[in-house]
Design an enzyme around this catalytic site. Structure first.
Site, PDB file in Angstrom:
ATOM      1  N   ARG A  66     -18.351  43.551  35.795  1.00 12.74           N
ATOM      2  CA  ARG A  66     -17.362  44.206  36.647  1.00 12.74           C
ATOM      3  C   ARG A  66     -15.994  44.271  35.972  1.00 12.74           C
ATOM      4  O   ARG A  66     -15.114  45.012  36.402  1.00 12.74           O
ATOM      5  CB  ARG A  66     -17.246  43.477  37.995  1.00 12.74           C
ATOM      6  CG  ARG A  66     -16.490  44.287  39.064  1.00 12.74           C
ATOM      7  CD  ARG A  66     -16.447  43.581  40.416  1.00 12.74           C
ATOM      8  NE  ARG A  66     -15.777  42.299  40.355  1.00 12.74           N
ATOM      9  CZ  ARG A  66     -16.382  41.112  40.476  1.00 12.74           C
ATOM     10  NH1 ARG A  66     -17.696  41.057  40.691  1.00 12.74           N
ATOM     11  NH2 ARG A  66     -15.696  39.995  40.404  1.00 12.74           N
ATOM     12  N   TYR A 123      -5.189  67.804  47.197  1.00  9.28           N
ATOM     13  CA  TYR A 123      -6.600  67.565  47.506  1.00  9.28           C
ATOM     14  C   TYR A 123      -6.726  66.971  48.903  1.00  9.28           C
ATOM     15  O   TYR A 123      -5.964  66.073  49.279  1.00  9.28           O
ATOM     16  CB  TYR A 123      -7.177  66.624  46.453  1.00  9.28           C
ATOM     17  CG  TYR A 123      -8.637  66.302  46.630  1.00  9.28           C
ATOM     18  CD1 TYR A 123      -9.590  67.304  46.770  1.00  9.28           C
ATOM     19  CD2 TYR A 123      -9.076  64.985  46.655  1.00  9.28           C
ATOM     20  CE1 TYR A 123     -10.929  67.005  46.929  1.00  9.28           C
ATOM     21  CE2 TYR A 123     -10.409  64.671  46.805  1.00  9.28           C
ATOM     22  CZ  TYR A 123     -11.339  65.691  46.938  1.00  9.28           C
ATOM     23  OH  TYR A 123     -12.665  65.380  47.108  1.00  9.28           O
ATOM     24  N   ASP A 192      -1.770  64.284  39.210  1.00 12.57           N
ATOM     25  CA  ASP A 192      -3.198  64.579  39.240  1.00 12.57           C
ATOM     26  C   ASP A 192      -3.427  65.745  38.279  1.00 12.57           C
ATOM     27  O   ASP A 192      -3.035  66.876  38.537  1.00 12.57           O
ATOM     28  CB  ASP A 192      -3.640  64.943  40.655  1.00 12.57           C
ATOM     29  CG  ASP A 192      -5.151  65.109  40.773  1.00 12.57           C
ATOM     30  OD1 ASP A 192      -5.781  65.519  39.769  1.00 12.57           O
ATOM     31  OD2 ASP A 192      -5.701  64.867  41.860  1.00 12.57           O
ATOM     32  N   LYS A 217     -15.059  66.780  37.350  1.00 11.32           N
ATOM     33  CA  LYS A 217     -14.840  68.212  37.239  1.00 11.32           C
ATOM     34  C   LYS A 217     -14.943  68.667  35.778  1.00 11.32           C
ATOM     35  O   LYS A 217     -15.921  68.399  35.116  1.00 11.32           O
ATOM     36  CB  LYS A 217     -13.488  68.566  37.863  1.00 11.32           C
ATOM     37  CG  LYS A 217     -13.235  67.952  39.254  1.00 11.32           C
ATOM     38  CD  LYS A 217     -14.189  68.438  40.308  1.00 11.32           C
ATOM     39  CE  LYS A 217     -13.736  68.095  41.727  1.00 11.32           C
ATOM     40  NZ  LYS A 217     -13.587  66.659  42.013  1.00 11.32           N
TER      41      LYS A 217
END
Length: 396
Positions: A66, A123, A192, A217
């Protein structure tokens, strides 16, 4: 735990490769380890929940799954090289999704009583994060992306969040100017950069402190990986988001990280083809009488074109436009042959959707977001024209 040190990597600022390599060269070699006889250029994914750990943990490069993974390390260094080619101190932290990356920045840096400025047209899941932040006692102000409207909300802010071009409306704001104004207020600036990708726009070089993106994306480009990342030259920010990733467990799988790194090699050629196709599609749509409000930063007549031309090196693959109503848009989408009706954007296969079906975006019912792929440009334009003709209502 900080990012572990691996053997020397290729790329700008490392032991191999000049810093002035063109993007097409840089992206093919970003994050690769030094060449070894009989070894693959990009080692395969490392599947490990734990590692052999002799002695103490403090200086261990890999201790637990992790915390870190060699496959993440290579991808993170590749992304850092692309987001900030001239700066060897840039760091990237990868996440299991774009929302994992966005949440890590906002929820690890905001504090009760502090003020965060968000785009009102970003978004749509930013609205859910706004509710979460306000529930934690954070003051949130919003303003639209266009016209640098967020500058009016900066007084006393600790963090400014920009999304440029915005999704889905494709408005653009001036990163350099807004970063200057925000820094005067003592605020950090996050951008972003999902739609532009680091080959289309480099927020860190324009004055931002943080660049965030959904690697789902265009970065990976094949519609088969969920991934996100944060890139920064601020060591404290990197430690904060890395600590958040560990605490909430928003870690990418090694296979996803490896697929993303593999896909980076074609980002330049994919992006160039998609940008050219998107401009051709936007021009064809703008010539249709039933289509209104065509937006693409590459269109010379687009309201964002002049600013986008100053801070972007390519204009992206997304085109937005509006058809007369919901039924018209649905008929258009149903008649497309080469463009799939699907959400997301940036893939090699063209997709489109009526964005209003999700709710939350301030767009008309006939608003369509179209992500242009790498198909033949003439074929795409012909398919769109045919679908528009077929969607026209039958005269009564």
């Amino acid at each position: 735990m900080t990012a572990p040190d691996d053997p020397p990597l290729t790329g700008p600022g490392r032991d191999h490769g000049p810093a002035d390599d063109a993007d097409g060269t840089r992206v093919v070699r970003a994050g690769l380890p030094a060449e070894e006889p009989y070894e693959p250029p990009l080692p395969g994914p490392v599947f490990a929940a734990h590692y052999h750990l002799p002695g103490e943990v403090e200086d261990a490069p890999y201790a637990y799954g992790r915390d870190a993974n060699p496959t993440w390390t290579r991808l993170e260094r590749a992304i850092a090289e692309l987001e900030s080619p001239e700066d060897t101190d840039a760091e990237a932290v990868v996440f299991s999704s774009g929302m994992g990356a966005i949440s890590a920045v906002l929820l690890s840096l905001a504090r009760p009583g502090r003020t965060v400025v968000l785009p009102s047209d970003g978004y749509n899941l930013l609205a859910a994060l706004r509710d979460r932040l306000e529930g934690f006692g954070v003051r949130v102000r919003t303003a639209p992306t266009g016209g640098n409207a967020q500058r009016h909300e900066l007084e006393g802010a600790s963090l400014l969040w920009l999304e440029t071009p915005s999704n889905p409306g494709l408005d653009v704001c001036d990163i350099r100017e807004l970063a200057r104004l925000a820094h005067e207020q003592g605020a950090l600036v996050a951008v972003d950069n999902t739609l532009a990708t680091p080959l289309g726009q480099r927020p860190l070089l324009l004055g931002a402190d943080i660049s965030v993106a959904s690697g789902t994306k265009a970065l990976t480009g094949h519609g088969d990986v969920l991934l996100g990342y944060v890139a920064t030259r601020n060591r404290e920010v990197a430690e904060a988001v890395r600590g958040w990733r560990k605490t909430v467990g928003a870690i990418p799988g090694p296979m996803e990280a490896w697929l993303a790194h593999r896909s980076l090699a074609t980002l330049d050629v994919r992006g160039q083809r998609q940008a050219g196709n998107a401009l051709a599609v936007a021009e064809a749509l703008a010539a249709r009488p039933e289509v209104s409000d065509v937006r693409h930063p590459g269109l010379p007549g687009d309201p964002a074109h002049a600013l986008a031309s100053r801070q972007m090196s390519r204009y992206g693959c997304v085109v937005s436009f509006t058809l007369p109503d919901q039924a018209y848009a649905n008929r258009f989408l149903a008649h497309l042959r080469l463009v799939s009706d699907a959400t997301s954007f940036g893939g090699v296969r063209s997709t489109a959707e009526r964005r209003g079906r999700w709710g939350g975006d301030p767009v008309p019912e006939g608003f369509v977001r179209l992500s242009v792929g790498v198909e033949d440009s003439a074929d795409l334009v012909a398919d769109i024209r045919r679908a528009l003709d077929a969607a026209a209502p039958t005269p009564s």
